[in-house]
Enzyme design. Sequence first.
Site, PDB file in Angstrom:
ATOM      1  N   LYS A 199       0.835  -1.214  -0.009  1.00  0.00           N
ATOM      2  CA  LYS A 199       0.014  -0.035   0.038  1.00  0.00           C
ATOM      3  C   LYS A 199       0.817   1.188  -0.071  1.00  0.00           C
ATOM      4  CE  LYS A 199      -1.718   2.908   2.747  1.00  0.00           C
ATOM      5  NZ  LYS A 199      -1.493   4.150   2.147  1.00  0.00           N
ATOM      6  N   GLU A 202      -0.829   7.181  -0.628  1.00  0.00           N
ATOM      7  CA  GLU A 202      -1.670   7.797  -1.248  1.00  0.00           C
ATOM      8  C   GLU A 202      -1.455   9.034  -1.888  1.00  0.00           C
ATOM      9  OE1 GLU A 202      -1.752   7.404   1.858  1.00  0.00           O
ATOM     10  OE2 GLU A 202      -3.075   8.700   2.931  1.00  0.00           O
ATOM     11  N   ARG A 203      -0.362   9.545  -1.319  1.00  0.00           N
ATOM     12  CA  ARG A 203      -0.012  11.024  -2.016  1.00  0.00           C
ATOM     13  C   ARG A 203       1.102  10.678  -3.178  1.00  0.00           C
ATOM     14  NH1 ARG A 203       1.211  14.604   3.297  1.00  0.00           N
ATOM     15  NH2 ARG A 203       2.025  13.033   4.147  1.00  0.00           N
ATOM     16  N   CYS A 307      13.794  11.392   6.103  1.00  0.00           N
ATOM     17  CA  CYS A 307      13.801  10.915   7.790  1.00  0.00           C
ATOM     18  C   CYS A 307      15.223  11.118   8.102  1.00  0.00           C
ATOM     19  CB  CYS A 307      13.233   9.448   7.798  1.00  0.00           C
ATOM     20  SG  CYS A 307      14.304   8.540   6.733  1.00  0.00           S
TER      21      CYS A 307
HETATM   22  P1  NAD Z   1       2.392   9.020   7.348  1.00  0.00           P
HETATM   23  O1  NAD Z   1       2.682   8.240   8.570  1.00  0.00           O
HETATM   24  O2  NAD Z   1       1.594  10.146   7.229  1.00  0.00           O
HETATM   25  O3  NAD Z   1       1.985   8.118   6.272  1.00  0.00           O
HETATM   26  C1  NAD Z   1       2.636   6.881   6.190  1.00  0.00           C
HETATM   27  C2  NAD Z   1       1.726   5.641   5.657  1.00  0.00           C
HETATM   28  O4  NAD Z   1       1.041   5.510   6.766  1.00  0.00           O
HETATM   29  C3  NAD Z   1       0.780   6.023   4.634  1.00  0.00           C
HETATM   30  O5  NAD Z   1       0.704   5.175   3.487  1.00  0.00           O
HETATM   31  C4  NAD Z   1      -0.552   6.659   5.139  1.00  0.00           C
HETATM   32  O6  NAD Z   1      -1.389   6.095   4.273  1.00  0.00           O
HETATM   33  C5  NAD Z   1      -0.623   5.729   6.441  1.00  0.00           C
HETATM   34  N1  NAD Z   1      -0.962   6.734   7.518  1.00  0.00           N
HETATM   35  C6  NAD Z   1      -0.863   7.891   7.700  1.00  0.00           C
HETATM   36  N2  NAD Z   1      -1.683   8.229   8.998  1.00  0.00           N
HETATM   37  C7  NAD Z   1      -1.955   7.268   9.277  1.00  0.00           C
HETATM   38  C8  NAD Z   1      -2.679   6.677  10.481  1.00  0.00           C
HETATM   39  N3  NAD Z   1      -3.198   7.819  11.458  1.00  0.00           N
HETATM   40  N4  NAD Z   1      -3.033   5.524  10.699  1.00  0.00           N
HETATM   41  C9  NAD Z   1      -2.786   4.536   9.946  1.00  0.00           C
HETATM   42  N5  NAD Z   1      -2.374   4.860   8.758  1.00  0.00           N
HETATM   43  C10 NAD Z   1      -1.591   6.070   8.501  1.00  0.00           C
HETATM   44  O7  NAD Z   1       4.062   9.318   7.152  1.00  0.00           O
HETATM   45  P2  NAD Z   1       4.347  10.777   5.703  1.00  0.00           P
HETATM   46  O8  NAD Z   1       4.129  11.764   6.242  1.00  0.00           O
HETATM   47  O9  NAD Z   1       4.053   9.963   4.331  1.00  0.00           O
HETATM   48  O10 NAD Z   1       6.156  10.504   5.706  1.00  0.00           O
HETATM   49  C11 NAD Z   1       6.822  11.175   6.534  1.00  0.00           C
HETATM   50  C12 NAD Z   1       7.006  10.720   7.940  1.00  0.00           C
HETATM   51  O11 NAD Z   1       7.689   9.392   7.758  1.00  0.00           O
HETATM   52  C13 NAD Z   1       8.032  11.478   8.706  1.00  0.00           C
HETATM   53  O12 NAD Z   1       7.783  11.484  10.128  1.00  0.00           O
HETATM   54  C14 NAD Z   1       9.407  10.651   8.563  1.00  0.00           C
HETATM   55  O13 NAD Z   1      10.236  10.982   9.444  1.00  0.00           O
HETATM   56  C15 NAD Z   1       9.144   9.378   8.235  1.00  0.00           C
HETATM   57  N6  NAD Z   1      10.011   8.619   7.389  1.00  0.00           N
HETATM   58  C16 NAD Z   1      10.863   7.685   8.419  1.00  0.00           C
HETATM   59  C17 NAD Z   1      11.936   6.922   7.668  1.00  0.00           C
HETATM   60  C18 NAD Z   1      12.509   5.824   8.448  1.00  0.00           C
HETATM   61  O14 NAD Z   1      13.122   5.027   7.859  1.00  0.00           O
HETATM   62  N7  NAD Z   1      12.687   6.223   9.785  1.00  0.00           N
HETATM   63  C19 NAD Z   1      11.771   7.067   6.357  1.00  0.00           C
HETATM   64  C20 NAD Z   1      10.999   7.903   5.629  1.00  0.00           C
HETATM   65  C21 NAD Z   1      10.138   8.712   6.161  1.00  0.00           C
END
Ligand code: NAD
Length: 523
Positions: A199, A202-203, A307
């Site tokens: 999955k 979605e963005r 990240c």
């Molecule tokens: P996000 O958590 O908003 O989204 C990630 C995924 O989770 C998406 O597929 C989304 O559909 C789903 N999602 C979002 N909110 C949710 C919720 N409340 N409940 C269940 N599912 C949910 O993250 P993002 O904004 O797409 O990405 C940025 C974040 O990811 C930053 O915090 C960044 O630090 C982190 N990140 C971490 C790493 C790492 O390896 N540690 C790598 C890349 C990004």
Amino acid sequence: MLSSKFSNVVVSNLGFRSFHSSAFSLAHTTKLLINGKFVESKTKEWLDVRNPATNEIVTKVPLATQEEMKAAVDAAKNAFPAWRDVSVSNRSRIIANYRALINKNMDKIAAIITEEQGKTLPDAKGDVFRGLEVVEHACNVATLMMGETVENVSKNVDIYSYNQPLGVCAGITPFNFPAMIPLWMFPLAIACGNTYVLKPSERVPGASMYLAELAIEAGVPAGVLNIIHGARDAVNFICDEPAIRAISFVGSGEAGTYIHARGTKNGKRVQSNMAAKNHATILPDAHKERTLDALTGAAFGASGQRCMALSAAVFVGDAQNWIPELVERARKLKVTCGAVEGADLGPVISPQAKERIHTLIQRGVDEGATLLLDGRNVKVPEAYSKGNFVGPTVLSDVTPDMTCYKEEIFGPVLVCLKAATLDDAIKLINNNPYGNGTAIFTSSGAAARKYQYEIDVGQVGINLPIPVPLPFFSFTGSRASFVGSSHFYGKQGVNFYTQTKTITSNWRDDDISTGVATHMPIL
Ligand code: NAD
């Protein structure tokens, strides 16, 4: 309205998108991948994916229905026995084909990333390349999956183990690395003999879809890789679906802890890579020019939406006198659409993200930080005036109690703190809850050694700003940046996607009976 210059060149012929017209817009829709076929969702709920440089619609992404998600999991479940039976050498060959196809199509994947995510084209290629390295590593899966053997643990008795695939695995990915992070997940999982349901964010669904097209072209059979789209309902489906054995998640802390809790409650393996606040520690004996160059690139590259971005700089002692030169470097960075030649920073992902970043900058000012460089109201060419641009921003005199320090800003904002000694810097960083990455800049081996030993952060750079390990190691973020037991890729990645079966065999070449023994044997 169809967006951007890429649409005609790259996107229109891809099988995973089709035209969709409505009263309001004409845009591509993004399909689902179920059992080897790109299918149009029957859902009534669609989200717009917008080019962050213009806010024009690139595609519409479906919130897949429960039936569609179930069909994807069923396809993965049904494909598993035959895929597991494919010899490990043949699975490796398919991954090797895949590697070649990704390499050949790197420019196309990068263009899709820039269009949907906003980062600059060279950086988008880096996004693909760092994922490709994991695919390259997965080509060697037979060696990676090797078990252990010890012969003759007792007379005629040998023990050996196999690392076997789990079955259906699933991945949930964030917006900031549309190619690299999916490529951390499914190639290694399927190389190990699992089948997969991805999955994507979605963005930014496009890169995952194109990577799936290439996987099919490489020879990945129907049902082995499936893609569903959606948001919270799709995530809940993955967490609850009994056939799914393991979940890989990368994204925010809020979503990662939720998915870990819900998935493990349902008996699944879950690995969650999450948010970060990565500190650079700058000692006054560091090479000034190289350090400031590295810091500028790592703080503002990808508009701070990495990240592993260095988003907090701790200047030790006299190193704080370098801050004005850092600001000058940041001021010179070119902010515009990521497809424009020479762009250093593209837009941030959404108007909401831009608004949040503005608010956190203002909170910093209100709470007593000094705004040395303000990227709000940055000027970009007229064609991109509707985009979500934030220019490089530097806040100094930041203290650990300020909101701009406590929160992950995820934008092109560097917060600068001061420490009197290396010990003070280490203490400050170890008090921060996140443990994704850190870097020290120094010419002292003793200081570097002390830092690597005492710092409580999972990935440490020494005179290197973004210490993301290559795939023969694992991505080892710690504390609030990770929850789970096995990290992504490397040996730990193989560990995550396999279960160990241990066999104890007793083959005798005589026909002597030893009689019944009811006690535990003492060898
Ligand atoms: P996000 O958590 O908003 O989204 C990630 C995924 O989770 C998406 O597929 C989304 O559909 C789903 N999602 C979002 N909110 C949710 C919720 N409340 N409940 C269940 N599912 C949910 O993250 P993002 O904004 O797409 O990405 C940025 C974040 O990811 C930053 O915090 C960044 O630090 C982190 N990140 C971490 C790493 C790492 O390896 N540690 C790598 C890349 C990004």
